[in-house]
Design an enzyme around this catalytic site. Sequence first.
Site, PDB file in Angstrom:
ATOM      1  N   LYS A   1      -1.795  10.059  14.798  1.00 43.41           N
ATOM      2  CA  LYS A   1      -0.387  10.083  15.184  1.00 43.41           C
ATOM      3  C   LYS A   1      -0.227  11.034  16.363  1.00 43.41           C
ATOM      4  O   LYS A   1      -1.040  11.918  16.571  1.00 43.41           O
ATOM      5  CB  LYS A   1       0.481  10.521  14.011  1.00 43.41           C
ATOM      6  CG  LYS A   1       0.455   9.514  12.858  1.00 43.41           C
ATOM      7  CD  LYS A   1       1.622   9.710  11.914  1.00 43.41           C
ATOM      8  CE  LYS A   1       1.552   8.758  10.724  1.00 43.41           C
ATOM      9  NZ  LYS A   1       1.873   7.354  11.060  1.00 43.41           N
TER      10      LYS A   1
ATOM     11  N   LYS B   1      -1.162  -9.387  11.194  1.00 49.78           N
ATOM     12  CA  LYS B   1      -0.948  -9.291  12.650  1.00 49.78           C
ATOM     13  C   LYS B   1      -1.682 -10.440  13.325  1.00 49.78           C
ATOM     14  O   LYS B   1      -2.818 -10.758  12.984  1.00 49.78           O
ATOM     15  CB  LYS B   1      -1.440  -7.951  13.190  1.00 49.78           C
ATOM     16  CG  LYS B   1      -0.517  -6.800  12.789  1.00 49.78           C
ATOM     17  CD  LYS B   1      -0.909  -5.535  13.484  1.00 49.78           C
ATOM     18  CE  LYS B   1      -0.173  -4.334  12.913  1.00 49.78           C
ATOM     19  NZ  LYS B   1       1.100  -4.066  13.521  1.00 49.78           N
TER      20      LYS B   1
ATOM     21  N   GLU C   1      -1.185   5.873  17.519  1.00 52.09           N
ATOM     22  CA  GLU C   1       0.275   5.815  17.444  1.00 52.09           C
ATOM     23  C   GLU C   1       0.846   6.961  18.265  1.00 52.09           C
ATOM     24  O   GLU C   1       0.303   8.076  18.226  1.00 52.09           O
ATOM     25  CB  GLU C   1       0.733   5.985  16.000  1.00 52.09           C
ATOM     26  CG  GLU C   1       0.255   4.899  15.073  1.00 52.09           C
ATOM     27  CD  GLU C   1       0.816   5.103  13.676  1.00 52.09           C
ATOM     28  OE1 GLU C   1       1.932   4.657  13.431  1.00 52.09           O
ATOM     29  OE2 GLU C   1       0.146   5.744  12.858  1.00 52.09           O
TER      30      GLU C   1
ATOM     31  N   LYS D   1       0.850  -1.175   0.000  1.00 53.03           N
ATOM     32  CA  LYS D   1       0.000   0.000   0.000  1.00 53.03           C
ATOM     33  C   LYS D   1       0.899   1.241   0.000  1.00 53.03           C
ATOM     34  O   LYS D   1       2.055   1.100   0.412  1.00 53.03           O
ATOM     35  CB  LYS D   1      -0.940   0.004   1.203  1.00 53.03           C
ATOM     36  CG  LYS D   1      -0.257   0.314   2.547  1.00 53.03           C
ATOM     37  CD  LYS D   1      -1.252   0.424   3.648  1.00 53.03           C
ATOM     38  CE  LYS D   1      -1.644   1.835   3.962  1.00 53.03           C
ATOM     39  NZ  LYS D   1      -0.635   2.612   4.713  1.00 53.03           N
TER      40      LYS D   1
ATOM     41  N   ASP E   1      -4.066   6.958   4.596  1.00 56.59           N
ATOM     42  CA  ASP E   1      -2.967   6.138   5.105  1.00 56.59           C
ATOM     43  C   ASP E   1      -3.462   5.005   5.997  1.00 56.59           C
ATOM     44  O   ASP E   1      -2.923   3.903   5.953  1.00 56.59           O
ATOM     45  CB  ASP E   1      -2.015   7.050   5.898  1.00 56.59           C
ATOM     46  CG  ASP E   1      -0.762   6.329   6.357  1.00 56.59           C
ATOM     47  OD1 ASP E   1      -0.184   5.587   5.546  1.00 56.59           O
ATOM     48  OD2 ASP E   1      -0.358   6.514   7.524  1.00 56.59           O
TER      49      ASP E   1
ATOM     50  N   HIS F   1      -0.484  -4.832   5.906  1.00 51.26           N
ATOM     51  CA  HIS F   1       0.242  -5.622   6.915  1.00 51.26           C
ATOM     52  C   HIS F   1      -0.584  -5.874   8.178  1.00 51.26           C
ATOM     53  O   HIS F   1      -0.286  -6.776   8.941  1.00 51.26           O
ATOM     54  CB  HIS F   1       1.613  -5.011   7.231  1.00 51.26           C
ATOM     55  CG  HIS F   1       1.564  -3.804   8.113  1.00 51.26           C
ATOM     56  ND1 HIS F   1       1.292  -2.554   7.646  1.00 51.26           N
ATOM     57  CD2 HIS F   1       1.751  -3.662   9.443  1.00 51.26           C
ATOM     58  CE1 HIS F   1       1.316  -1.699   8.650  1.00 51.26           C
ATOM     59  NE2 HIS F   1       1.597  -2.337   9.760  1.00 51.26           N
TER      60      HIS F   1
ATOM     61  N   HIS G   1      -6.066  -0.150   6.792  1.00 54.21           N
ATOM     62  CA  HIS G   1      -6.033  -0.971   8.005  1.00 54.21           C
ATOM     63  C   HIS G   1      -7.360  -0.983   8.778  1.00 54.21           C
ATOM     64  O   HIS G   1      -7.848  -2.031   9.170  1.00 54.21           O
ATOM     65  CB  HIS G   1      -4.922  -0.491   8.945  1.00 54.21           C
ATOM     66  CG  HIS G   1      -3.578  -0.360   8.282  1.00 54.21           C
ATOM     67  ND1 HIS G   1      -3.134  -1.247   7.333  1.00 54.21           N
ATOM     68  CD2 HIS G   1      -2.572   0.540   8.439  1.00 54.21           C
ATOM     69  CE1 HIS G   1      -1.923  -0.888   6.934  1.00 54.21           C
ATOM     70  NE2 HIS G   1      -1.559   0.189   7.577  1.00 54.21           N
TER      71      HIS G   1
HETATM   72  C1  BG6 Z   1       1.469   2.078   7.796  1.00 48.95           C
HETATM   73  C2  BG6 Z   1       1.242   3.553   7.710  1.00 48.95           C
HETATM   74  O1  BG6 Z   1       0.718   1.403   6.836  1.00 48.95           O
HETATM   75  O2  BG6 Z   1       1.118   1.611   9.096  1.00 48.95           O
HETATM   76  C3  BG6 Z   1       2.021   4.286   8.790  1.00 48.95           C
HETATM   77  O3  BG6 Z   1       1.640   4.021   6.436  1.00 48.95           O
HETATM   78  C4  BG6 Z   1       1.707   3.706  10.152  1.00 48.95           C
HETATM   79  O4  BG6 Z   1       1.749   5.682   8.759  1.00 48.95           O
HETATM   80  C5  BG6 Z   1       1.865   2.203  10.150  1.00 48.95           C
HETATM   81  O5  BG6 Z   1       2.601   4.285  11.079  1.00 48.95           O
HETATM   82  C6  BG6 Z   1       1.379   1.608  11.444  1.00 48.95           C
HETATM   83  O6  BG6 Z   1       1.698   0.240  11.465  1.00 48.95           O
HETATM   84  P1  BG6 Z   1       1.941  -0.502  12.854  1.00 48.95           P
HETATM   85  O7  BG6 Z   1       2.149  -1.923  12.468  1.00 48.95           O
HETATM   86  O8  BG6 Z   1       3.129   0.116  13.495  1.00 48.95           O
HETATM   87  O9  BG6 Z   1       0.696  -0.282  13.663  1.00 48.95           O
END
Ligand code: BG6
Length: 508
Positions: free
Chosen positions: A364, A206, A240, A172, A259, A202, A264
Amino acid sequence: MARNNHPEPVELLRPQNSTVTYPPCVVVIFGGAGDLSHRKLLPALYNLSLDGELPEKLAIVGFSIEDLDDDKYRAFARDGVEKYSRRKPDDEHWREFAPQLHFVRGSFTESTDYERLKQRLSELDAEVGAGGNRIFYFAIPPGFIEKCSEGLSAAGMVASDGDGFTRVVIEKPIGHDLASANDINERVARHFREDQIFRIDHYLGKETVENLMVLRFANAIFEPLWNSRFIDHVQITVAESEGVASRAGYYEHAGALRDMVQSHLLQVLCIIAMEPPRTTSADSVRDAKLDVLRTLRPFSPEDVERWVVRGQYAEGLVEGKPVVGYRQEEGVAAESTVETFVALRCWIENWRWAGVPFYLRTGKRLPKRASEIAIYFTSVPRILYNVRSQPLAPNMLTIRIQPDEGLSLHIISKDPGLQVRLHPVKVDFHYASTTPEAYETLLRDIILGDQTLFMRRDNIEAAWQFVQPILDVWDDAPVEPFMYAAGTWGPLESALMIAADGRSWRNF
Ligand code: BG6
């Protein structure tokens, strides 16, 4: 599913190494010397190798413009494993793993470089006995996807059936909006069939996200309650504590809706809300997810104004340390209106979920890193134990995606003692601390050719279809995002939005 705390795994739907034969193959990482390879892909491959979860006949090839050779690439990989792997390099195992790594220097736009890559892959194919099986992992900016697909095709590296398999992996973001996502998918489809394309989100790799389906469909106690009769509402939070870090170049054109929400959060929502798929096959699961995306109520412009909150972090304190605001981050425009926080309310219009709001929020520079799903059940009637002026807290199931993976069921219990005093308690389940990283699960599935955890083209397009009206409203009348101090749970307007429904965000 075997990765849990149960002493004896009951049934292995996802087979362990003792029961699976990994096909020989060559994995080519486009952008092999980039950040994603360094932080995620090479450490994940190393961990798979440690667990004996890679093919015996394997070569891994980094392909990119940097001035490296095999030895330098191995040093680059070792550095990545030292810095980012969940298990540090073990010298003895490293001596086995490192010779599988190779490097081909080249540009993604030069046909002669594709010819050299082809030549090197044929040599490696013969050396390791990979049988012509190839995985091309595009760890590259989206703008290169088309060029690289064309380059591979033109050099005759996209094998037809019978010459070994060819798979392509795309990261992505796929597109910037609905039209560009369609366009990219269309262009990739000129060179690869859908069953050759592995689109990564991703979050689907998880451990806890994968376990959501097991939780729902391997237990009898949840499914009868999993509907509007017993569920009041659902909250999905992906918080985050990090800021935009070094990714301003990308983020300034993306923002939190594109994003995080489009990918997600919607994927997690799908797994919570979907109907039981017909089978556990990739297409049954993805059909069930598609149904959810297609039943989401489209946002009207008025809904966007009222039920979607955009925020941006200003300076503040995160985990006790002062941090700058988004606009002061390197590479961010001084007047940027890009959102780093989104909260929204949405509805799934089907029989199971009619009338149950789903609240999503992500941002964030929030107080901590915490991703969690909270299922709020309906209240018990206001009789018997629920007659006090302060109503009993409703039952709640929380599923922690990260950190501290696990789940908790919040119930009401009697305090021990002679008097009847009621008290909320938590029944807690914690995952083992050493769960594989998402990229380990995903890379293993790519090698095995299992597309269940990858996004099908129609799923991606349906997710864009849902967020597009929000993007349209924001584009038509650009508004300043609401500011929030770094280290807080987003702008006040997010709390006001959910309060308008008489509810509040779950406290962490
Ligand atoms: C990514 C985003 O796909 O996922 C990022 O582009 C984000 O901005 C990240 O920080 C978060 O992934 P994880 O696995 O750390 O929760």
